[in-house]
Write an enzyme that holds these catalytic residues in place. Structure first.
Site, PDB file in Angstrom:
ATOM      1  CE1 TYR A  24      -3.037   3.138   0.821  1.00  0.00           C
ATOM      2  CE2 TYR A  24      -3.656   2.183   2.704  1.00  0.00           C
ATOM      3  CZ  TYR A  24      -3.847   3.034   1.828  1.00  0.00           C
ATOM      4  OH  TYR A  24      -4.682   3.982   2.009  1.00  0.00           O
TER       5      TYR A  24
ATOM      6  CE  LYS B 213      -6.044   2.081  -1.260  1.00  0.00           C
ATOM      7  NZ  LYS B 213      -5.589   3.339  -1.285  1.00  0.00           N
TER       8      LYS B 213
END
EC number: 4.1.3.3
Length: 320
Positions: A143, A173
């Site tokens: 992330y 992400k």
């Protein structure tokens, strides 16, 4: 839920953690929340306990309970449930990763530790490797959100050789506006079948052009249906329609950003649009003002994202 080998793609709602007025988690509405995403927004993938979900404002026990509730209520309804397990403590991240595997989640994601920060790529990968090893059968996603973590290691650099060190690594992400970095992530890893999930909702169309395979975002909780129309237009190469959909979404996001937009305001908008009480955020965040909610409601109606039956002046800027 889907096989853990399935690639995460398409729209992924960054879920909100519903709370009572006293700041306790309101588990009772998560079942309704699942149904709303699937039936009203057409979104069947979720990213739980991330930024939008106030994951780092929850205790470890609370994070586990929230994850369990999403997995339980999402069974046979959601395609993929990815649990964010990032924490400042390696041991806590490992505990959360193990728990995600035990309850049957479809993947885990981790942000960079952001107090005592990794100072280069190798240090960060060593941290991520230890977390991934706690749940080796689960797809692992990084992330990347440097604006909040302060960890400025470029994602392109991080991906170089990462799967050799983290076999379960499956993608990232990417929550940053640096499209050069994102584009190079895609360009230099075309043979690896990574999931490239873009996390800046108002720039998604640009990321799709560069090769994004999906998107994780807060607005897909209540603008998922509209965003899916953009994705469908893009897939059929109707780029003019796709651009119109993106501009429409941008009109709303641009409006609320000028008012002050974050997790608190996302909870207020989701409550308004879905009818499901999301409650206030946990301190130090403050509840969205009534003025914000009223203004956001008027804008949603003017863009035809809500019923316009209460608008006396007509729908002058609706997006078709």
């Amino acid at each position: 839920m889907a096989s853990p080998k399935k690639k995460l793609q398409g729209l992924v709602a960054a879920t909100i953690t519903p709370m009572t007025e006293h700041g306790e988690i309101n588990f009772s509405v998560i079942g309704r929340y699942v149904d709303y995403l699937v039936e009203e927004q057409g979104v069947k993938n979720v990213f739980v306990n991330g930024t939008t979900g106030e994951g780092l404002s929850l205790s470890i026990s609370e994070r586990c309970q929230v994850a369990e509730e999403w997995v339980t209520k999402g069974k046979n309804k959601l395609d993929q449930i990815v649990i964010h397990v990032g924490a400042l403590s390696l041991k806590e991240s490992q505990e959360l990763a193990q728990h995600a595997a035990e309850i049957g989640a479809d993947g885990i994601a981790v942000i960079a530790p952001f107090f005592l920060k990794p100072w280069n790529k190798d240090v960060l990968i060593n941290f991520l490797k230890e977390v991934a090893a706690a749940a080796p059968a689960l797809p692992f996603y990084y992330y990347h959100i440097p604006a909040l973590t302060g960890v400025k290691i470029r994602a392109e650099e991080l991906l170089d050789g990462i799967q050799d060190k983290i076999p379960s690594f499956q993608g990232l992400k990417f929550s940053d506006t640096d499209l050069l970095d994102f584009g190079q992530c895609v360009d230099q890893n075309r043979q690896r079948q990574f999931a490239f999930l873009f996390g800046v909702d108002e720039q998604l169309l640009s990321a799709l052009v560069m090769g994004a395979t999906g998107a994780v975002g807060s607005t897909y909780n209540y603008l998922g249906k509209k965003t899916k129309q953009m994705l469908e237009a893009f897939e059929r190469k109707d780029f003019s329609s796709a651009l119109n959909h993106q501009f429409c979404i941008q009109r709303f996001i641009n409006f609320v950003v000028k008012l002050g937009f974050g997790v608190s305001q996302t909870k207020a908008i989701m409550t308004l649009v879905s009818g499901i009480p999301m409650g206030p955020p946990r301190l130090p965040l403050q509840k969205a003002s009534r003025e914000f909610t009223d203004n956001a409601e008027a804008k949603l109606k003017s863009l035809d994202f809500l019923s316009c039956t209460d608008l006396k002046d007509g729908n002058m800027e609706a997006c078709s």
